[in-house]
Design a protein around this motif. Sequence first.
Motif, mmCIF file in Angstrom:
data_model
loop_
_atom_site.group_PDB
_atom_site.id
_atom_site.type_symbol
_atom_site.label_atom_id
_atom_site.label_comp_id
_atom_site.label_asym_id
_atom_site.label_seq_id
_atom_site.Cartn_x
_atom_site.Cartn_y
_atom_site.Cartn_z
ATOM 1 N N ASN A 131 6.112 -9.896 11.065
ATOM 2 C CA ASN A 131 6.443 -10.707 12.543
ATOM 3 C C ASN A 131 7.081 -9.621 13.287
ATOM 4 O OD1 ASN A 131 5.995 -12.983 10.769
ATOM 5 N ND2 ASN A 131 7.834 -13.668 10.871
ATOM 6 N N GLY A 132 7.381 -8.247 13.166
ATOM 7 C CA GLY A 132 7.915 -7.377 14.061
ATOM 8 C C GLY A 132 6.500 -6.769 14.854
ATOM 9 N N LYS A 133 6.956 -6.404 16.001
ATOM 10 C CA LYS A 133 6.187 -5.576 16.870
ATOM 11 C C LYS A 133 5.172 -4.678 16.130
ATOM 12 C CE LYS A 133 7.796 -7.430 20.843
ATOM 13 N NZ LYS A 133 6.966 -8.265 21.675
ATOM 14 N N ARG A 134 5.664 -3.836 15.437
ATOM 15 C CA ARG A 134 4.805 -2.925 14.600
ATOM 16 C C ARG A 134 3.740 -3.763 13.856
ATOM 17 N NH1 ARG A 134 7.460 2.140 11.882
ATOM 18 N NH2 ARG A 134 5.412 2.597 11.686
ATOM 19 N N ALA A 135 4.283 -4.771 13.220
ATOM 20 C CA ALA A 135 3.448 -5.432 12.279
ATOM 21 C C ALA A 135 2.264 -6.219 13.052
ATOM 22 C CB ALA A 135 4.088 -6.547 11.306
ATOM 23 N N LEU A 136 2.546 -6.574 13.910
ATOM 24 C CA LEU A 136 1.367 -7.293 14.893
ATOM 25 C C LEU A 136 0.586 -6.269 15.598
ATOM 26 C CD1 LEU A 136 3.775 -10.106 16.739
ATOM 27 C CD2 LEU A 136 2.222 -10.295 14.869
ATOM 28 N N LEU A 182 0.624 -1.109 0.015
ATOM 29 C CA LEU A 182 0.006 0.100 0.095
ATOM 30 C C LEU A 182 0.757 1.261 0.120
ATOM 31 C CD1 LEU A 182 -2.881 -0.634 2.452
ATOM 32 C CD2 LEU A 182 -3.114 -0.283 0.078
ATOM 33 N N SER A 183 1.950 1.242 0.734
ATOM 34 C CA SER A 183 2.646 2.497 0.808
ATOM 35 C C SER A 183 3.484 2.786 -0.515
ATOM 36 C CB SER A 183 3.904 2.166 1.743
ATOM 37 O OG SER A 183 4.803 1.119 1.259
ATOM 38 N N LEU A 184 3.359 2.144 -1.587
ATOM 39 C CA LEU A 184 3.667 2.558 -2.845
ATOM 40 C C LEU A 184 2.841 3.153 -3.737
ATOM 41 C CD1 LEU A 184 6.129 -0.453 -4.191
ATOM 42 C CD2 LEU A 184 6.853 1.873 -3.742
ATOM 43 N N ARG A 185 1.425 3.338 -3.360
ATOM 44 C CA ARG A 185 0.297 3.892 -4.092
ATOM 45 C C ARG A 185 -0.464 4.873 -3.163
ATOM 46 N NH1 ARG A 185 0.986 -1.605 -4.560
ATOM 47 N NH2 ARG A 185 0.526 -2.681 -6.709
ATOM 48 N N PRO A 186 -0.941 5.689 -3.996
ATOM 49 C CA PRO A 186 -1.990 6.336 -3.396
ATOM 50 C C PRO A 186 -3.119 5.863 -2.848
ATOM 51 C CG PRO A 186 -1.237 7.421 -5.475
ATOM 52 C CD PRO A 186 -0.781 6.204 -5.383
ATOM 53 N N VAL A 187 -3.588 5.846 -1.677
ATOM 54 C CA VAL A 187 -4.588 4.685 -1.187
ATOM 55 C C VAL A 187 -6.027 4.917 -2.066
ATOM 56 C CG1 VAL A 187 -5.578 6.574 0.388
ATOM 57 C CG2 VAL A 187 -5.734 4.002 0.801
ATOM 58 N N THR A 218 4.539 -4.224 3.981
ATOM 59 C CA THR A 218 5.134 -3.163 3.911
ATOM 60 C C THR A 218 6.297 -3.226 2.977
ATOM 61 O OG1 THR A 218 6.544 -3.494 5.877
ATOM 62 C CG2 THR A 218 4.603 -2.150 6.043
ATOM 63 N N GLY A 219 6.757 -4.457 2.710
ATOM 64 C CA GLY A 219 7.808 -4.632 1.817
ATOM 65 C C GLY A 219 8.766 -5.470 2.488
ATOM 66 N N ARG A 232 7.368 4.111 5.131
ATOM 67 C CA ARG A 232 6.455 2.914 4.488
ATOM 68 C C ARG A 232 5.496 2.342 5.561
ATOM 69 N NH1 ARG A 232 11.231 0.410 5.531
ATOM 70 N NH2 ARG A 232 11.060 -1.551 5.894
ATOM 71 N N GLY A 233 6.027 2.286 6.707
ATOM 72 C CA GLY A 233 5.165 1.848 8.009
ATOM 73 C C GLY A 233 3.980 2.554 8.042
ATOM 74 N N ALA A 234 4.485 3.979 8.282
ATOM 75 C CA ALA A 234 3.528 4.895 8.688
ATOM 76 C C ALA A 234 2.458 5.024 7.553
ATOM 77 C CB ALA A 234 4.124 6.155 8.979
ATOM 78 N N ARG A 235 2.936 5.346 6.328
ATOM 79 C CA ARG A 235 2.185 5.243 5.233
ATOM 80 C C ARG A 235 1.127 4.052 5.028
ATOM 81 N NH1 ARG A 235 2.434 8.508 0.779
ATOM 82 N NH2 ARG A 235 1.960 6.732 -0.575
ATOM 83 N N THR A 236 1.439 2.877 5.514
ATOM 84 C CA THR A 236 0.600 1.775 5.419
ATOM 85 C C THR A 236 -0.687 1.610 6.459
ATOM 86 O OG1 THR A 236 2.356 0.322 4.548
ATOM 87 C CG2 THR A 236 0.423 -0.674 5.703
ATOM 88 N N ASP A 237 -0.126 2.260 7.839
ATOM 89 C CA ASP A 237 -1.154 2.541 8.671
ATOM 90 C C ASP A 237 -2.211 3.497 8.383
ATOM 91 O OD1 ASP A 237 0.213 0.784 10.235
ATOM 92 O OD2 ASP A 237 1.306 2.055 11.526
#
Length: 270
Positions: free
Chosen positions: A179-184, A86-91, A115-116, A135-140
Motif C-alpha cells: 500500500n505504500g508509495k514505493r509499492a504503488l 523475491l528479495s530472499l532468493r537469487p532471481v 517485500t515482506g 529488500r525493496g531495492a532487491r525486489t525492484d
Amino acid sequence: MGPVVVAPDMTVEIGVILPTSTPDPANPIVGDVRASARFAEEAGLDSVWSTDHLVASAPMLDSTAVLATAAAVTDRIKIGYNVLLLSLRPVAWAAKQVSTLQILSGNRLVLGVGTGNPAHGDVAWRASGLSYDDRGARTDAALAVLPDLIAGKTAVVENGVEVAIAPGAAVPPIVVAGNGKRALRRVARFADGWASIGLSPSEVAAGLAEIGRPAVKATIVAPAVGDDPKAAAELLAQYEAAGVERVILAPTGADFRRDYEFAAAIKAAS
C-alpha cells in the motif's frame, strides 16, 4: 457436507488460502494440501494460494513445494503465490521455480510478489546473509529481469552475470502487493495487477487511481465479507465496480472445508 458445485458466472474471481500457515502463531494451520486443493477445485472456486516465507512468526510450508503439490492434484484451478518474497532468493532461482511451475501446471500460475510483512521481522534475511533494509531495492531489481528469465531469454542478474534459464515458459500474471508509495510505484512499473489486504472498495478505487494504469486490476486479500453469502456477493459487486478482479478469502480456522464451502456459496449467490 460435500463441495457446493457452482457455475462460473461471477466476474470477480474467488480464491482461498491453502492450509500452509496462519496469522496466529498459537494456532498453526498446517493441513492436507492435496485434499484442500482438490476440494477447492471441486467446489468451483477460481484459485488457491500459498503464503511464503523462510522464517515466519508461525509455522509455514515452502510455497513452491505447496503450489507444485496443488498443481499435481488439480486440472483447472489457478495456483498462486500470496506473496513470493523475491528479495530472499537469487532471481535466477526464482525464475527457475516459476517457469517450472508454469510448465507443470499448464500455465495456471499467478505470481504474487511482495517485500515482506514487518510482523515477521528480519531474521529470514539475516539467516540468508542478506540486508533486510535493501529488500525493496532487491525486489525492484528482480522484477526488472524476472519476465525475461521466466521466458527463457537472456538477462543480466546479480553481479553482472548474463544467464538464460531453460526451458523457458509463459510469463504468468505478476501481481505486486503493498500500500505504500514505493509499492504503488512498483505496481505501476512492473505489474499486471495490484494486491492489498482488507481494503474497502473506495480505498481500492483510490489506490488504482494513484497507480494510474487502467489495465491494472486489484486483488484483495482477506476482505471483510461477513457470514452471509448473499451480502458477501453484493459486496463483491462493489469491489468489482472499484476495479477488483479477484478476492482471496482468509481462513477462519483449521477446517478448510467450511471456509471453501462458504466461498462457493458466495459464488452461488452472485
